[in-house]
Design an enzyme around this catalytic site. Sequence first.
Site, PDB file in Angstrom:
ATOM      1  CB  SER A 152      -0.883   0.018   1.250  1.00 28.32           C
ATOM      2  OG  SER A 152      -1.538   1.254   1.387  1.00 28.32           O
ATOM      3  CE1 TYR A 165      -4.285  -2.076   4.705  1.00 29.60           C
ATOM      4  CE2 TYR A 165      -3.270   0.042   4.211  1.00 29.60           C
ATOM      5  CZ  TYR A 165      -3.864  -1.136   3.790  1.00 29.60           C
ATOM      6  OH  TYR A 165      -4.032  -1.364   2.442  1.00 29.60           O
ATOM      7  CE  LYS A 169      -1.630  -3.890   3.002  1.00 29.90           C
ATOM      8  NZ  LYS A 169      -1.889  -5.156   2.300  1.00 29.90           N
TER       9      LYS A 169
HETATM   10  P1  NAD Z   1     -11.568  -6.225   0.398  1.00 33.21           P
HETATM   11  O1  NAD Z   1     -11.899  -5.988   1.827  1.00 33.21           O
HETATM   12  O2  NAD Z   1     -12.562  -5.821  -0.633  1.00 33.21           O
HETATM   13  O3  NAD Z   1     -11.189  -7.770   0.174  1.00 33.21           O
HETATM   14  C1  NAD Z   1     -10.306  -8.407   1.040  1.00 33.21           C
HETATM   15  C2  NAD Z   1     -10.511  -9.898   0.967  1.00 33.21           C
HETATM   16  O4  NAD Z   1      -9.602 -10.493   1.921  1.00 33.21           O
HETATM   17  C3  NAD Z   1     -11.918 -10.344   1.346  1.00 33.21           C
HETATM   18  O5  NAD Z   1     -12.412 -11.271   0.397  1.00 33.21           O
HETATM   19  C4  NAD Z   1     -11.740 -10.968   2.711  1.00 33.21           C
HETATM   20  O6  NAD Z   1     -12.649 -12.040   2.984  1.00 33.21           O
HETATM   21  C5  NAD Z   1     -10.293 -11.478   2.646  1.00 33.21           C
HETATM   22  N1  NAD Z   1      -9.755 -11.614   3.988  1.00 33.21           N
HETATM   23  C6  NAD Z   1      -9.756 -10.690   4.978  1.00 33.21           C
HETATM   24  N2  NAD Z   1      -9.263 -11.201   6.104  1.00 33.21           N
HETATM   25  C7  NAD Z   1      -8.929 -12.487   5.841  1.00 33.21           C
HETATM   26  C8  NAD Z   1      -8.398 -13.538   6.615  1.00 33.21           C
HETATM   27  N3  NAD Z   1      -8.134 -13.393   7.932  1.00 33.21           N
HETATM   28  N4  NAD Z   1      -8.176 -14.734   6.023  1.00 33.21           N
HETATM   29  C9  NAD Z   1      -8.499 -14.910   4.711  1.00 33.21           C
HETATM   30  N5  NAD Z   1      -9.004 -13.954   3.930  1.00 33.21           N
HETATM   31  C10 NAD Z   1      -9.239 -12.752   4.495  1.00 33.21           C
HETATM   32  O7  NAD Z   1     -10.165  -5.489   0.166  1.00 33.21           O
HETATM   33  P2  NAD Z   1      -9.472  -4.919  -1.170  1.00 33.21           P
HETATM   34  O8  NAD Z   1      -9.748  -3.475  -1.243  1.00 33.21           O
HETATM   35  O9  NAD Z   1      -9.779  -5.778  -2.322  1.00 33.21           O
HETATM   36  O10 NAD Z   1      -7.945  -5.072  -0.752  1.00 33.21           O
HETATM   37  C11 NAD Z   1      -7.131  -6.144  -1.176  1.00 33.21           C
HETATM   38  C12 NAD Z   1      -5.702  -5.853  -0.786  1.00 33.21           C
HETATM   39  O11 NAD Z   1      -5.286  -4.631  -1.373  1.00 33.21           O
HETATM   40  C13 NAD Z   1      -5.483  -5.697   0.725  1.00 33.21           C
HETATM   41  O12 NAD Z   1      -4.247  -6.268   1.112  1.00 33.21           O
HETATM   42  C14 NAD Z   1      -5.422  -4.204   0.907  1.00 33.21           C
HETATM   43  O13 NAD Z   1      -4.690  -3.824   2.044  1.00 33.21           O
HETATM   44  C15 NAD Z   1      -4.738  -3.797  -0.376  1.00 33.21           C
HETATM   45  N6  NAD Z   1      -4.974  -2.401  -0.727  1.00 33.21           N
HETATM   46  C16 NAD Z   1      -6.235  -1.949  -0.907  1.00 33.21           C
HETATM   47  C17 NAD Z   1      -6.433  -0.621  -1.214  1.00 33.21           C
HETATM   48  C18 NAD Z   1      -7.818  -0.050  -1.399  1.00 33.21           C
HETATM   49  O14 NAD Z   1      -7.947   1.175  -1.442  1.00 33.21           O
HETATM   50  N7  NAD Z   1      -8.857  -0.863  -1.558  1.00 33.21           N
HETATM   51  C19 NAD Z   1      -5.330   0.245  -1.344  1.00 33.21           C
HETATM   52  C20 NAD Z   1      -4.040  -0.260  -1.164  1.00 33.21           C
HETATM   53  C21 NAD Z   1      -3.863  -1.596  -0.860  1.00 33.21           C
END
Ligand code: NAD
Length: 260
Positions: A152, A165, A169
């Site tokens: 991130s 968080y 990261k």
């Molecule tokens: P999201 O919440 O839409 O999806 C996350 C998924 O991870 C879900 O399907 C959830 O069930 C699964 N998950 C959560 N905890 C878990 C656990 N303990 N065991 C197994 N599975 C688990 O999130 P997203 O926005 O798609 O984010 C995906 C990745 O991208 C994450 O690592 C997040 O930190 C990173 N990210 C997201 C953003 C953003 O703005 N959305 C920005 C930078 C980085």
Amino acid sequence: MGAQLNEPNRGRAVLVTGAARGIGWAIAQRFAAAGDRVAILDLMAGEDPEELVAWLDGTGHVVVQADLTDGEAVLAAVDSAAAQLGGRLDILVNNAGIFTAHPVTEVDYATWQEQWRATLGVNLVGAANVTWCAIRHMKEQARGGRIINISSRGAFRGEPDVPAYGASKAGLNSLTQSLALALAPYRIAVSAVAPGFVATDMTTDWLKPPGGDEIRAQSPFGRVAEPDEIAAAVFYLASAQAEWASGAILDLNGASYLRS
Ligand code: NAD
């Protein structure tokens, strides 16, 4: 690189964590559309996991359910995924993550500790455990492998309301670079992407006006990313051509944060 990992980029065995929705789902779709076989490892997979993978192009995709904070469950899930994908694992995408606000001046001590435990448990230790389990399969393969971690922008820019968080990261970035060194002899390339805000369920509330307008204005493009844009970069980093990107952490933030 010779007859190695993926010439052409088809038919590879790909494990994506947290791929039941959001960025992970877009990544699963991207690989499936290219002819690869995908294993979705997620905490939640709906009532009918078969129905979830039926939405992906192609065949042979599977779902394995596990909580990343449960080391034994992770081991069983990764082994099951590799077995169901034909006894191989070519690409691991550590995507699952959680993002829950816990401002240091506002939460009580018990909440503070719980947020740190939960966030590091999934985003960092969970990813490290999945990686250990996946490497067991990858390192036996002469064709090598790829590991791509979803980091991130917050690792570099700071996360004032979500400090665990940001730390998780930053730790994931460090893990990426350590393993890029450790695994090169096995022809396993390890890299990361560091997105800014992406429009997913994780950020729905954050992106509502007026706070969301401020977030969109952080980029000179005046918007946040779509999950497909992250998936495209991951797909490149998983390619045969990307071995030399091992150790890289690729910013995907629409010029909203320029680090030197
Ligand atoms: P999201 O919440 O839409 O999806 C996350 C998924 O991870 C879900 O399907 C959830 O069930 C699964 N998950 C959560 N905890 C878990 C656990 N303990 N065991 C197994 N599975 C688990 O999130 P997203 O926005 O798609 O984010 C995906 C990745 O991208 C994450 O690592 C997040 O930190 C990173 N990210 C997201 C953003 C953003 O703005 N959305 C920005 C930078 C980085």
